[in-house]
Scaffold this active site. Sequence first.
Site, mmCIF file in Angstrom:
data_model
loop_
_atom_site.group_PDB
_atom_site.id
_atom_site.type_symbol
_atom_site.label_atom_id
_atom_site.label_comp_id
_atom_site.label_asym_id
_atom_site.label_seq_id
_atom_site.Cartn_x
_atom_site.Cartn_y
_atom_site.Cartn_z
ATOM 1 N N ASP A 99 3.795 4.316 -0.151
ATOM 2 C CA ASP A 99 4.825 4.853 -1.040
ATOM 3 C C ASP A 99 5.810 5.715 -0.248
ATOM 4 O O ASP A 99 5.494 6.216 0.831
ATOM 5 C CB ASP A 99 4.189 5.719 -2.133
ATOM 6 C CG ASP A 99 3.116 4.976 -2.907
ATOM 7 O OD1 ASP A 99 3.419 3.888 -3.416
ATOM 8 O OD2 ASP A 99 1.985 5.488 -2.998
ATOM 9 N N GLU A 148 0.789 -1.227 0.000
ATOM 10 C CA GLU A 148 0.000 0.000 0.000
ATOM 11 C C GLU A 148 0.824 1.283 0.000
ATOM 12 O O GLU A 148 0.467 2.245 -0.659
ATOM 13 C CB GLU A 148 -0.912 0.015 1.242
ATOM 14 C CG GLU A 148 -1.747 1.262 1.415
ATOM 15 C CD GLU A 148 -2.901 1.371 0.433
ATOM 16 O OE1 GLU A 148 -3.444 2.480 0.270
ATOM 17 O OE2 GLU A 148 -3.246 0.342 -0.179
ATOM 18 N N ARG A 204 8.310 1.232 -14.361
ATOM 19 C CA ARG A 204 7.616 2.465 -13.954
ATOM 20 C C ARG A 204 8.605 3.596 -13.685
ATOM 21 O O ARG A 204 8.682 4.110 -12.568
ATOM 22 C CB ARG A 204 6.733 2.224 -12.733
ATOM 23 C CG ARG A 204 5.638 1.214 -12.962
ATOM 24 C CD ARG A 204 4.686 1.157 -11.783
ATOM 25 N NE ARG A 204 3.631 0.169 -11.996
ATOM 26 C CZ ARG A 204 2.643 -0.079 -11.139
ATOM 27 N NH1 ARG A 204 2.568 0.628 -10.013
ATOM 28 N NH2 ARG A 204 1.743 -0.992 -11.405
#
Length: 388
Positions: free
Chosen positions: A172, A170, A268
């Site tokens: 960052d 979850e 990413r």
Amino acid sequence: MKKLMAAILISFAINSYFSICHALLPAPIKVKQALDVAPIGGFGSYDLKKNSGTIGGSQANKNMIFLVSNKQDLLDAIVINKDQPRIIQVFGKIDLSDNKPYKNFADQKSRSLINIPSNTTLIGIGDNAGFINGSIVLSKVNNVIIRNLKIEAPVDIEPKFEKDDGWNAEWDGINIISSTYVWIDHVTFTDGQFTDDKYQEKDGWKYVQHDGLLDIKRGSDFITISYCLFENHDKTMLIGHSDKNEDQDENKLNITLHHNVFSNIRQRAPRVRFGKIHLYNNLFKGSVYQSKTAYPYLYSIGLGIKSSVISESNQFMIDGLKDSCKLVKLFKGDKLRDSHSLFNQLTLNLSSCGFDNNVTWSVPYQYYLDDINYFTENYTKLVGNGKL
């Protein structure tokens, strides 16, 4: 004896009183760059209203300049005098868990998220300032500068299982949500000591405990990311919340990434939905071989729905990668225009990859391209925390 006991009790009462009434005191500027504003060369300095771009807390009064070395002082510096410009100088490494392991998801959510207010400069002192065991969050704020810090990716102690996708974490390192005018500069983002090769398996799936290093979503806009080091991570940077978030994200997410290094990053870097992204003078380093890294390379740029990327003078040095088309992955998007970039020391040629180079927007600010080979040779002196 009675006098001695009375003195002890009085001393205890005085110390207790001052502990309860502790107040964070203003501090002088310890690092001159705390007064900097976002320079030209990125969307973070491009102001549609022709006011000032991102200036952070550079206009803070003397009583709104703080020096913090622990979580409580950081929280105090955040909440005092709401909406006033502030400069928060960070000394040393701050454990956002207060060295108390999180018990469960709810406990981690309540204790690990640090919300930065508008009109703030958050800057590290020296080469050892930063955060572990938590997330820096910019939510519905405007005008924030974050510089010269080392941020270790938080470890989710209770990731969620998603059918057909496995375990997903979850939290960052930095999460930018519905916020505008942000400058992230000279920050090192890393998995730190807990690398992906230390993951266990649970219910037949890899027990993934890291999410992103830097996510930017939900209508955030006018952001510059410069001279940052992203290292040793999988899902590094997500720009754009989801394919279904068009109403909030379309015509937003104007973001510049320049003079950053992505070292041993799997994917990413960034992965984009809806945004207009300007990438210039960045270095991407990695290897496809699992025997050489815990983070074998997948791709760098992910093109999602209604996204577009202008890439200039970037360097891709990916050991073992033969096909330059695999530097980019298509996710319902294909708009990419590149010029003057290099792939393993040769001119990058994407003409046969099927990308649409008809990007209809142009860069609206003034900027200068450096010799990417010079940057590649000297980046260790220029990029990341401690290199201001």
